[in-house]
Design an enzyme around this catalytic site. Structure first.
Site, PDB file in Angstrom:
ATOM      1  N   CYS A   2       7.613  56.833  91.949  1.00  0.00           N
ATOM      2  CA  CYS A   2       7.599  56.530  93.381  1.00  0.00           C
ATOM      3  C   CYS A   2       6.160  56.220  93.790  1.00  0.00           C
ATOM      4  O   CYS A   2       5.217  56.521  93.061  1.00  0.00           O
ATOM      5  CB  CYS A   2       8.044  57.729  94.220  1.00  0.00           C
ATOM      6  SG  CYS A   2       9.635  58.399  93.786  1.00  0.00           S
ATOM      7  N   CYS A 226      -1.709  62.466  84.573  1.00  0.00           N
ATOM      8  CA  CYS A 226      -0.715  61.690  83.813  1.00  0.00           C
ATOM      9  C   CYS A 226      -1.394  60.542  83.082  1.00  0.00           C
ATOM     10  O   CYS A 226      -1.851  59.576  83.688  1.00  0.00           O
ATOM     11  CB  CYS A 226       0.368  61.145  84.745  1.00  0.00           C
ATOM     12  SG  CYS A 226       1.459  59.971  83.910  1.00  0.00           S
ATOM     13  N   SER A 273       2.037  44.336  81.677  1.00  0.00           N
ATOM     14  CA  SER A 273       1.291  45.570  81.432  1.00  0.00           C
ATOM     15  C   SER A 273       0.506  45.549  80.123  1.00  0.00           C
ATOM     16  O   SER A 273      -0.369  46.379  79.922  1.00  0.00           O
ATOM     17  CB  SER A 273       2.217  46.773  81.488  1.00  0.00           C
ATOM     18  OG  SER A 273       3.325  46.534  80.662  1.00  0.00           O
ATOM     19  N   ASP A 335       1.233  45.576  73.424  1.00  0.00           N
ATOM     20  CA  ASP A 335       2.151  46.124  74.438  1.00  0.00           C
ATOM     21  C   ASP A 335       1.656  47.514  74.818  1.00  0.00           C
ATOM     22  O   ASP A 335       0.912  48.145  74.077  1.00  0.00           O
ATOM     23  CB  ASP A 335       3.577  46.191  73.879  1.00  0.00           C
ATOM     24  CG  ASP A 335       4.621  46.183  74.985  1.00  0.00           C
ATOM     25  OD1 ASP A 335       4.239  46.233  76.176  1.00  0.00           O
ATOM     26  OD2 ASP A 335       5.817  46.145  74.669  1.00  0.00           O
ATOM     27  N   ASP A 336       2.090  47.993  76.008  1.00  0.00           N
ATOM     28  CA  ASP A 336       1.647  49.318  76.438  1.00  0.00           C
ATOM     29  C   ASP A 336       2.280  50.416  75.602  1.00  0.00           C
ATOM     30  O   ASP A 336       1.643  51.404  75.267  1.00  0.00           O
ATOM     31  CB  ASP A 336       1.946  49.516  77.938  1.00  0.00           C
ATOM     32  CG  ASP A 336       3.391  49.265  78.256  1.00  0.00           C
ATOM     33  OD1 ASP A 336       4.205  50.183  78.134  1.00  0.00           O
ATOM     34  OD2 ASP A 336       3.724  48.114  78.602  1.00  0.00           O
ATOM     35  N   CYS A 373       9.699  62.542  79.837  1.00  0.00           N
ATOM     36  CA  CYS A 373       8.753  63.024  80.852  1.00  0.00           C
ATOM     37  C   CYS A 373       9.498  63.976  81.778  1.00  0.00           C
ATOM     38  O   CYS A 373      10.526  63.608  82.340  1.00  0.00           O
ATOM     39  CB  CYS A 373       8.200  61.853  81.653  1.00  0.00           C
ATOM     40  SG  CYS A 373       7.216  62.416  83.060  1.00  0.00           S
ATOM     41  N   CYS A 424      -2.293  64.962  80.574  1.00  0.00           N
ATOM     42  CA  CYS A 424      -0.938  65.291  80.135  1.00  0.00           C
ATOM     43  C   CYS A 424      -0.617  64.374  78.960  1.00  0.00           C
ATOM     44  O   CYS A 424      -0.729  63.155  79.052  1.00  0.00           O
ATOM     45  CB  CYS A 424       0.077  65.073  81.261  1.00  0.00           C
ATOM     46  SG  CYS A 424       1.781  65.330  80.663  1.00  0.00           S
ATOM     47  N   CYS A 427       4.333  63.181  76.559  1.00  0.00           N
ATOM     48  CA  CYS A 427       5.072  62.023  76.030  1.00  0.00           C
ATOM     49  C   CYS A 427       4.945  61.910  74.518  1.00  0.00           C
ATOM     50  O   CYS A 427       5.839  61.417  73.849  1.00  0.00           O
ATOM     51  CB  CYS A 427       4.480  60.724  76.560  1.00  0.00           C
ATOM     52  SG  CYS A 427       4.883  60.278  78.208  1.00  0.00           S
TER      53      CYS A 427
HETATM   54  S1  SF4 Z   1       4.970  63.308  80.146  1.00  0.00           S
HETATM   55 FE1  SF4 Z   1       3.961  61.292  79.948  1.00  0.00          FE
HETATM   56  S2  SF4 Z   1       4.669  60.091  81.724  1.00  0.00           S
HETATM   57 FE2  SF4 Z   1       5.113  62.245  82.150  1.00  0.00          FE
HETATM   58  S3  SF4 Z   1       3.344  63.032  83.295  1.00  0.00           S
HETATM   59 FE3  SF4 Z   1       2.942  63.448  81.124  1.00  0.00          FE
HETATM   60  S4  SF4 Z   1       1.814  61.639  80.381  1.00  0.00           S
HETATM   61 FE4  SF4 Z   1       2.758  61.104  82.344  1.00  0.00          FE
END
Ligand code: SF4
Length: 434
Positions: A2, A226, A273, A335-336, A373, A424, A427
């Site tokens: 969002c 993030c 991206s 690619d990302d 995530c 973070c 992922c």
């Molecule tokens: S899990 Fe991945 S997408 Fe989610 S907040 Fe952490 S880094 Fe971001």
């Protein structure tokens, strides 16, 4: 995903609120909403669809000197509640990990819910406070997860960022005295705002008479920005927590070039991206960057479609190959990330091979994705992720590339310029610290 935007000024803010929200469209395209305060009450209007299509002829009656806006992939926001502090609207970005537990508790206290959306839980928790600040603090003490929120009451805006700083949030100011708070600074540029500073993890802000005041900073010894914002989510025009998204992507591309050098004729991107990563790779390797695919302007962002089937369909439609740039050439394509690998296999590779490419070397700007995530960015499940079932060599064979290389966790930290313990990385590690 969002986007949230808030603005306060001495004059009518409706045009700026509309545009500031519009510039967050890339963060969510299914729903949008605007709420304003004009001296006679808090007004709200939400739509299914995108900001420009739905609001450009529907702003009459929303004039005011304060307002909040929201773009969403998931639900209609802001929501409006009437409470003992008076009416208010609230919008947020993120995800409450312990939502069910909190909802069950609230039901036991006699609350009823009209949806299972996190924003309703947030609104009800805030409404229990003695005032809005107390309500936000009570909400923050109960929820586990990620949030950045804006709240509009009669003549005041409140904003808050979770104590780990997962979701980005930044404050801007303008020469005419207007102030704004947004998910991304790309909202500011064309509205004439300059960046004042990022909202600190755990910070609660109050805006009154175009003045932003810190009322509290909730403490935590764990910061978790993030990482995916810099890799994919955010606009390249944005600066997040002090680091330009564009520069971070170029750094990642350069790191990929150093880590996986290859003889090739051209470096290209999966647009849009992958473009920053590809430019970084090209600059480092001295192989020319060129467009081999163009993204059709009227296609939407595939990752932000709500279902996988819609994402696949949109992904196939959006990229048009340029045959003259492909025939007999050795191509590096950046690619990302790779989620399932199906777009690379069934779309990009097919289009490249059909147009006579000689070699295709894929470079990916983050490590193999291993986990969902929990913090409100992606809805993918573990079993969708190619890297959970296949080794890198197996993924290379599956997508049909001549070469495949992923950035490492260390590359992410260096490219973003932050210590790894402040990022973070769930992922890629499948470890959730919150
Ligand atoms: S899990 Fe991945 S997408 Fe989610 S907040 Fe952490 S880094 Fe971001």
């Amino acid at each position: 995903m969002c986007g949230i935007f808030a603005i306060a000024a001495k004059e009518n803010i409706i045009d700026d609120l509309f545009l500031g929200t519009f510039y967050l469209q890339h963060r969510g395209q299914q729903y949008c909403g605007i709420s304003t305060w004009g001296g006679d009450g808090v007004r709200i209007r939400t739509h299914r669809g995108m900001v420009r299509e739905t609001f450009s002829k529907d702003l009459v009656g929303l004039e005011g000197t304060m307002g909040i806006g929201h773009t969403s992939l998931k639900d209609r926001q802001p929501i409006k509640l009437d409470s003992k502090m008076g009416e208010f609207t609230v919008a947020f970005e993120g995800n409450i990990v312990n939502a069910k537990e909190i909802m069950d508790d609230l039901k036991k206290q006699g609350h009823s819910f009209y949806s299972d959306a996190d924003i309703e839980i947030i609104g009800k928790l805030i409404a229990q406070g003695d005032d809005f600040i107390d309500g936000i603090k009570r909400m923050a003490a109960k929820i586990r997860g990620a949030y950045a929120l804006v709240l509009l009451s009669r003549g005041k805006i409140y904003a808050a960022r979770d104590k780990h700083g997962f979701r980005p949030m930044i404050i801007g100011q303008r020469a005419d005295g207007a102030v704004a708070i947004t998910s991304e600074s790309c909202s500011f540029v064309n509205l004439g705002f300059s960046i004042l500073r990022d909202v600190k993890p755990g910070e609660i802000l109050e805006v009154e008479d175009s003045t932003v005041k810190t009322v509290e900073i909730l403490q935590s010894n764990l910061v978790q920005y993030c990482t995916f914002e810099w890799v994919y989510t955010a606009s390249v025009a944005s600066t997040i927590d002090g680091m330009s998204v564009d520069i971070a992507r170029r750094n990642l591309g350069a790191a990929l070039s150093k880590r996986y050098p290859v003889n090739a004729d051209v470096v290209c991107a999966v647009p849009n991206s992958g473009i920053g990563h590809a430019i970084g790779y090209a600059q480092q390797s001295k192989i020319p960057f060129d467009h081999v695919f163009v993204k059709y302007d009227y296609a939407s962002r595939s990752y932000t479609q709500p279902t996988q089937a819609e994402r696949d369909r949109e992904a196939k439609v959006k990229l048009i190959p340029i045959p003259a740039k492909i025939k007999d050439r050795r191509v590096v394509i950046c690619d990302d990330s790779i989620v399932r690998g199906t777009q690379m296999k069934n779309d990009l590779m097919v289009k490249l091979r059909k147009n006579g490419v000689r070699e295709v070397h894929v470079r990916v700007a983050c490590p193999p994705l291993k986990a969902p995530c929990l913090y409100g960015v992606a809805t993918r499940s573990k079993k969708e992720l190619a890297a959970n079932e296949k080794t890198v060599e197996q993924i290379r064979g599956y997508i049909g590339a001549d070469g495949l290389g992923y950035a490492t966790i260390e590359d992410l930290g260096q490219a973003i310029g932050k210590p790894l313990d402040q990022l973070c990385l769930s992922c890629w590690t499948d470890v959730y610290k919150v």
